[in-house]
Design a protein around this motif. Structure first.
Motif, PDB file in Angstrom:
ATOM      1  N   THR A  69       1.244   8.982  -8.208  1.00  0.00           N
ATOM      2  CA  THR A  69       0.192   8.230  -7.507  1.00  0.00           C
ATOM      3  C   THR A  69       0.118   6.784  -8.011  1.00  0.00           C
ATOM      4  O   THR A  69      -0.196   5.886  -7.239  1.00  0.00           O
ATOM      5  CB  THR A  69      -1.178   8.911  -7.656  1.00  0.00           C
ATOM      6  OG1 THR A  69      -1.449   9.122  -9.034  1.00  0.00           O
ATOM      7  CG2 THR A  69      -1.223  10.217  -6.891  1.00  0.00           C
ATOM      8  N   TRP A  72       2.641   4.940  -6.159  1.00  0.00           N
ATOM      9  CA  TRP A  72       2.151   4.688  -4.807  1.00  0.00           C
ATOM     10  C   TRP A  72       1.180   3.509  -4.797  1.00  0.00           C
ATOM     11  O   TRP A  72       1.231   2.654  -3.926  1.00  0.00           O
ATOM     12  CB  TRP A  72       1.440   5.915  -4.270  1.00  0.00           C
ATOM     13  CG  TRP A  72       2.118   6.567  -3.116  1.00  0.00           C
ATOM     14  CD1 TRP A  72       3.113   6.059  -2.347  1.00  0.00           C
ATOM     15  CD2 TRP A  72       1.849   7.861  -2.616  1.00  0.00           C
ATOM     16  NE1 TRP A  72       3.479   6.957  -1.400  1.00  0.00           N
ATOM     17  CE2 TRP A  72       2.723   8.081  -1.536  1.00  0.00           C
ATOM     18  CE3 TRP A  72       0.962   8.861  -2.955  1.00  0.00           C
ATOM     19  CZ2 TRP A  72       2.717   9.252  -0.807  1.00  0.00           C
ATOM     20  CZ3 TRP A  72       0.969  10.032  -2.229  1.00  0.00           C
ATOM     21  CH2 TRP A  72       1.841  10.221  -1.169  1.00  0.00           C
ATOM     22  N   LYS A  81       1.158   4.235   1.649  1.00  0.00           N
ATOM     23  CA  LYS A  81       0.149   4.825   0.773  1.00  0.00           C
ATOM     24  C   LYS A  81      -0.944   5.469   1.605  1.00  0.00           C
ATOM     25  O   LYS A  81      -1.531   4.843   2.483  1.00  0.00           O
ATOM     26  CB  LYS A  81      -0.433   3.732  -0.110  1.00  0.00           C
ATOM     27  CG  LYS A  81      -1.470   4.217  -1.084  1.00  0.00           C
ATOM     28  CD  LYS A  81      -1.983   3.100  -1.956  1.00  0.00           C
ATOM     29  CE  LYS A  81      -2.763   2.144  -1.108  1.00  0.00           C
ATOM     30  NZ  LYS A  81      -3.710   1.325  -1.809  1.00  0.00           N
TER      31      LYS A  81
END
Length: 86
Positions: A69, A72, A81
């Motif tokens: 994450t 991202w 995203k």
């Protein structure tokens, strides 16, 4: 000229000494206690080594999820995203 500091009262030492006394009393009582054969409570793991392996696996999965994450968020991945990643 600077004034001499007043001597500190010993009352400030009461809380740490009291906390240490409670901790050592609890540790002593638990060390003297005869544990049951199954421990204090039973989880869904069969023994401690399986529990440690499960927790280690969960920690690795959560760490990989955090890295993924973060990649991202900083737009290091080719995919768009999603809105829940921030």
């Amino acid at each position: 000229m600077a004034e001499a500091a007043a001597p500190r009262s010993y009352r400030w030492l009461a809380a740490p000494v009291l906390a240490f006394a409670v901790f050592s009393l609890t540790a002593g009582l638990l060390a003297r206690h005869q544990p049951r054969s199954k421990g204090y409570f039973q989880l869904f793991f069969s023994d401690p080594i399986h529990m440690k392996a499960g927790f280690a696996t969960a920690a690795v999965v959560l760490g990989c999820f955090q890295l993924f994450t973060a990649a991202w968020i900083f737009r290091k991945l080719p995919w768009k995203k999603p809105p829940w990643v921030n």
